[in-house]
Write a protein that holds these residues in place. Structure first.
Motif, short mmCIF file in Angstrom:
data_model
loop_
_atom_site.label_atom_id
_atom_site.label_comp_id
_atom_site.label_asym_id
_atom_site.label_seq_id
_atom_site.Cartn_x
_atom_site.Cartn_y
_atom_site.Cartn_z
N SER A 11 12.38 6.45 1.76
CA SER A 11 11.64 7.36 2.29
C SER A 11 12.32 8.81 1.72
N MET A 12 13.22 9.64 1.58
CA MET A 12 13.58 10.53 0.46
C MET A 12 13.33 9.92 -1.27
N SER A 13 13.16 8.86 -1.29
CA SER A 13 13.57 8.29 -3.02
C SER A 13 11.57 8.47 -3.19
N ILE A 14 10.98 7.38 -2.12
CA ILE A 14 9.13 8.21 -2.15
C ILE A 14 9.06 9.20 -2.56
N LEU A 15 9.73 10.97 -1.88
CA LEU A 15 9.76 11.80 -1.76
C LEU A 15 9.68 12.45 -3.42
N PHE A 16 10.65 12.39 -3.60
CA PHE A 16 11.63 12.82 -5.07
C PHE A 16 10.60 11.89 -5.53
N ILE A 17 10.61 10.98 -6.23
CA ILE A 17 9.55 10.19 -6.95
C ILE A 17 8.12 10.96 -7.36
N ARG A 18 7.52 11.26 -5.91
CA ARG A 18 6.38 11.94 -5.86
C ARG A 18 5.97 13.70 -5.94
N GLU A 77 1.06 -1.10 -0.27
CA GLU A 77 0.08 -0.20 -0.01
C GLU A 77 0.57 1.26 -0.11
N ALA A 78 2.29 1.44 0.79
CA ALA A 78 2.62 2.30 0.60
C ALA A 78 3.36 2.91 -0.85
N VAL A 79 3.47 1.80 -1.73
CA VAL A 79 4.68 1.63 -2.81
C VAL A 79 3.04 2.75 -3.69
N LEU A 80 1.96 1.77 -3.75
CA LEU A 80 0.32 1.94 -4.74
C LEU A 80 0.09 4.01 -3.74
N MET A 81 0.55 4.27 -2.86
CA MET A 81 -0.07 5.47 -2.62
C MET A 81 1.47 6.79 -2.43
N GLY A 82 2.85 5.99 -2.51
CA GLY A 82 3.45 6.66 -2.10
C GLY A 82 4.24 7.76 -0.61
N THR A 83 2.70 7.32 -0.07
CA THR A 83 3.74 7.25 2.30
C THR A 83 4.53 6.31 2.36
N ARG A 84 5.24 7.54 3.52
CA ARG A 84 7.14 6.71 3.65
C ARG A 84 6.54 6.13 5.58
N LYS A 85 4.93 6.41 6.26
CA LYS A 85 4.87 6.03 6.78
C LYS A 85 5.32 5.31 7.99
N PRO A 86 4.91 3.67 6.41
CA PRO A 86 4.62 2.00 6.49
C PRO A 86 6.71 2.01 6.98
N PHE A 87 7.26 2.55 6.46
CA PHE A 87 8.53 2.69 6.30
C PHE A 87 9.53 2.36 7.75
#
Length: 414
Positions: free
Chosen positions: A213-220, A165-175
């Motif tokens: 965490s930052m990779s998700i942010l940067f992609i987003r 779900e984290a990958v689907l939504m681009g959320t970092r909290k689960p990590f």
């Protein structure tokens, strides 16, 4: 396990949270736009003291447990969680229509638009899946269960399921949550001495976590933006309003002639530091504002009135964000202030009592140990994130429901 009842774990979690905030604030190249007010500092200190007082003034007598029941409980729990995740994925992929082919923003929009299509069973599964880390903590803390290889593998496997779900939504909290659960569990129940290898592994884990965490942010954030637009946006996020990066940092990040890696590292460190430290200043802004609504629990615990609204059995409860800046990162203290004002002292007092009970019952009843780990995480993030707001309350609700189920089922948990 006996050492878990020692006060150093309770006090240590609080101290780690305070020191982390102080260190990050001191090393960050930022300038606060408004200094912390005396009332803000007093509110935080008094609530901390109430929490500590509640913990120390009460003592509970806990009866011994039936050790043989824990293996049955853990097997039921694992099956229960797997079923909940299956229902959750059915909800996300087939009912709401999310897809890995979409970008984060599109999935978030689809999720919000199609929320009303889900039903109560799927909502319940979304809540109960928050128990995903419980088997890991229990298995790791009970020596007899560590010999059951299948249980060990399944317990670790469950820790990976929230990442879908984290990958689907681009959320970092689960990590962040899984990392914290691993750290607290290893530290609390590890019977071996700390070594250089373990410290190195911990440092490497932090680096990997920050990278993800930052990779998700940067992609987003970087999608459909060139480099300069991307950096400009990161330098103008909302929490920069109150913790302003100094001019040297701004100039360096904006300078396209500088090394790209160094710019990324600088903006990453700045972003992560502000993420954890700016909440106090958001709360301070609320304290300095006039006529902030008194929400009586609807801010921190909004999931309850939100569920009531979905039933359509009662008049709709207004759930507007009362914060003047509409920012959710107000720290736990900010949320409690909006909800209860200075009556939050009573809330923290009872929360301290509850923590003492969890510490003491965890010695004889392993089923309570994951809840204890979660409480330690809450303590660490008190000055940074309101961890029990929204979905953060789910593990507590889920544990209560599972505990009741075990009480009334043929597998009574004593």
């Amino acid at each position: 396990m006996d050492k878990i009842i020692k006060h150093r774990f309770f006090l240590g979690s609080i101290l780690v949270g305070i020191l982390t905030w102080l260190v990050l604030y001191l090393i960050l190249p930022v300038i606060p736009k408004v200094l912390l007010q005396f009332e803000t500092i007093t509110f935080i200190v008094v609530n901390y003291l109430a929490l500590i007082l509640g913990y120390f003034v009460f003592n509970f007598k806990i009866k011994s447990s039936n050790k043989k029941k824990i293996e049955i409980q853990i097997k039921i729990l694992i099956c229960f969680i797997l079923v909940c995740f299956i229902f959750r994925w059915v909800d996300l992929f087939f009912v709401r229509g999310l897809s890995f082919l979409n970008d984060f923003k599109t999935n978030r929009v689809i999720n919000k638009v199609n929320f009303d299509k889900t039903n109560y069973l799927l909502i319940l599964a979304a809540v109960l899946k928050s128990l995903y880390f419980f088997p890991f903590v229990i298995v790791y803390s009970v020596r007899t269960l560590q010999k059951k290889k299948a249980l060990v593998v399944l317990a670790y496997f469950l820790l990976t399921l929230p990442f879908i779900e984290a990958v689907l939504m681009g959320t970092r909290k689960p990590f962040l949550e899984v990392f914290c659960v691993l750290c607290f569990t290893f530290f609390s129940f590890n019977r071996t001495k700390i070594s250089f290898q373990k410290i190195a592994f911990a440092v490497l884990s932090i680096v990997v976590l920050l990278t993800i965490s930052m990779s998700i942010l940067f992609i987003r954030e970087k999608k459909e933006k060139n480099n300069e637009e991307f950096y400009s946006k990161l330098l103008n996020v909302k929490y920069n309003d109150l913790l302003v990066p100094n001019q040297v940092v701004k100039n360096y990040v904006k300078d396209s002639s500088k090394n790209e890696v160094s710019r990324l590292l600088l903006v990453t460190g700045l972003h992560m530091g502000q993420y954890f430290s700016h909440g106090i200043y958001e709360f301070n802004y609320v304290m300095c504002s006039d006529s902030v609504p008194y929400t009586k629990g609807k801010y921190t615990f909004f999931v309850f009135p939100k569920f009531i609204n979905k039933t359509n059995l009662f008049e709709k409860i207004s759930l507007k964000n009362p914060s003047p800046r509409k920012i959710v990162y107000l720290t736990a203290f900010g949320g409690l202030y909006l909800d209860f004002r200075w009556f939050s002292i009573l809330f923290m007092l009872f929360f301290g009592v509850f923590q003492k009970y969890c510490f003491q019952i965890s010695v004889n009843f392993p089923i309570w140990r994951p809840l204890l780990m979660y409480i330690l995480i809450i303590n660490v993030f008190l000055p940074s994130i309101n961890y029990i707001r929204g979905a953060g309350i789910y593990p507590l609700i889920s544990f209560l429901l599972f505990f009741i189920f075990m009480k009334i089922s043929v597998f009574k948990s004593t």
